[in-house]
Design a protein around this motif. Structure first.
Motif, short mmCIF file in Angstrom:
data_model
loop_
_atom_site.label_atom_id
_atom_site.label_comp_id
_atom_site.label_asym_id
_atom_site.label_seq_id
_atom_site.Cartn_x
_atom_site.Cartn_y
_atom_site.Cartn_z
N HIS A 16 0.69 -1.39 0.07
CA HIS A 16 0.00 0.15 0.01
C HIS A 16 0.95 1.51 0.10
O HIS A 16 0.52 2.27 -0.65
CB HIS A 16 -0.94 -0.05 1.19
CG HIS A 16 -1.96 1.16 1.27
ND1 HIS A 16 -2.67 1.47 0.16
CD2 HIS A 16 -2.30 1.91 2.24
CE1 HIS A 16 -3.60 2.46 0.41
NE2 HIS A 16 -3.13 2.61 1.76
N HIS A 18 1.76 3.01 2.77
CA HIS A 18 1.66 3.52 3.98
C HIS A 18 1.00 2.83 5.09
O HIS A 18 0.00 2.07 4.56
CB HIS A 18 1.39 5.07 3.93
CG HIS A 18 0.05 5.18 3.42
ND1 HIS A 18 -0.46 5.86 2.26
CD2 HIS A 18 -1.23 4.86 4.13
CE1 HIS A 18 -1.56 5.95 2.23
NE2 HIS A 18 -2.28 5.33 2.99
N CYS A 20 -2.34 3.09 7.63
CA CYS A 20 -3.40 4.01 7.89
C CYS A 20 -4.61 3.27 8.52
O CYS A 20 -4.71 1.80 8.15
CB CYS A 20 -3.91 4.83 6.59
SG CYS A 20 -4.45 3.66 5.29
N CYS A 56 -8.53 2.56 0.85
CA CYS A 56 -7.26 1.70 1.26
C CYS A 56 -7.00 0.46 1.61
O CYS A 56 -6.49 -0.46 1.30
CB CYS A 56 -6.55 2.61 2.25
SG CYS A 56 -6.17 4.05 2.12
ZN LIG Z 1 -3.93 4.14 3.14
#
Ligand SMILES: [Zn+2]
Ligand SMILES: [Zn+2]
Length: 177
Positions: A16, A18, A20, A56
């Protein structure tokens, strides 16, 4: 977090780009699918995921469970909900996981850490469901667009002023009006 899950989380984060809360939600859905449906974190094409959002979390599902658009075992059904349905092609068993837990006002980092550590039942409501999977990609006949000259499969073409046109050219026309 258990050691093997920790490694999968790192894999998801690398894919991805990062970490989160959104990624943690998708990751949690993977953990739930593994625990509830007995699937592994391996590249198992017999597992299909229907995601109801394109946020995400979908990246975690691709990285951890190997569901992907190109393989045809990742389907996008845009309801905008934080919900994921997993289907095992071998048994036909399908379970839909709906995220019920909202952020109770935690900071971003605190929240995804919390998501990663808490029991799956705290995050998701889930139950078995019936899913009719679409048939695997058929080969469609290509048609040439009469405006731009590019080829596209015939089921994606439109008729406009008696001409066969592609989606791009059809859009251009409607945009002007
Ligand atoms: Zn993300
Ligand atoms: Zn065209």
């Amino acid at each position: 977090m258990e050691k093997d899950l920790e490694l999968l989380w790192q894999k998801a984060a690398a894919f991805h780009g990062h970490v989160c809360p959104g990624l943690a939600i998708g990751f949690k859905a993977c953990e739930a699918a593994m625990k509830v449906m007995g699937v592994t974190g391996s590249k198992d094409e017999e597992l299909v995921c229907i995601t109801e959002n394109d946020a995400c979390g979908v990246d975690a599902i691709q990285a951890v469970l190997g569901c992907s658009l190109g393989k045809g075992n990742l389907l996008y059904r845009n309801t905008g909900k934080s919900a994921y349905t997993f289907i095992r092609r071998d048994t036909g068993k399908a379970v839909r996981f709906y995220m019920k837990k909202r952020n109770p006002g935690m900071e971003k980092e605190e929240y995804y850490q919390y998501l990663l550590e808490c029991p799956i039942e705290e995050v998701f409501d889930y139950k078995e469901t019936q899913v009719q999977l679409p048939e695997r990609a058929r080969i469609f006949r290509n048609v040439t667009c009469e405006i731009c000259g590019e080829d596209a499969p015939e089921h994606r073409m439109r008729l406009q002023d008696g001409k066969k046109v592609c989606m791009d050219c059809f859009k251009e026309y409607t945009r002007g009006w």
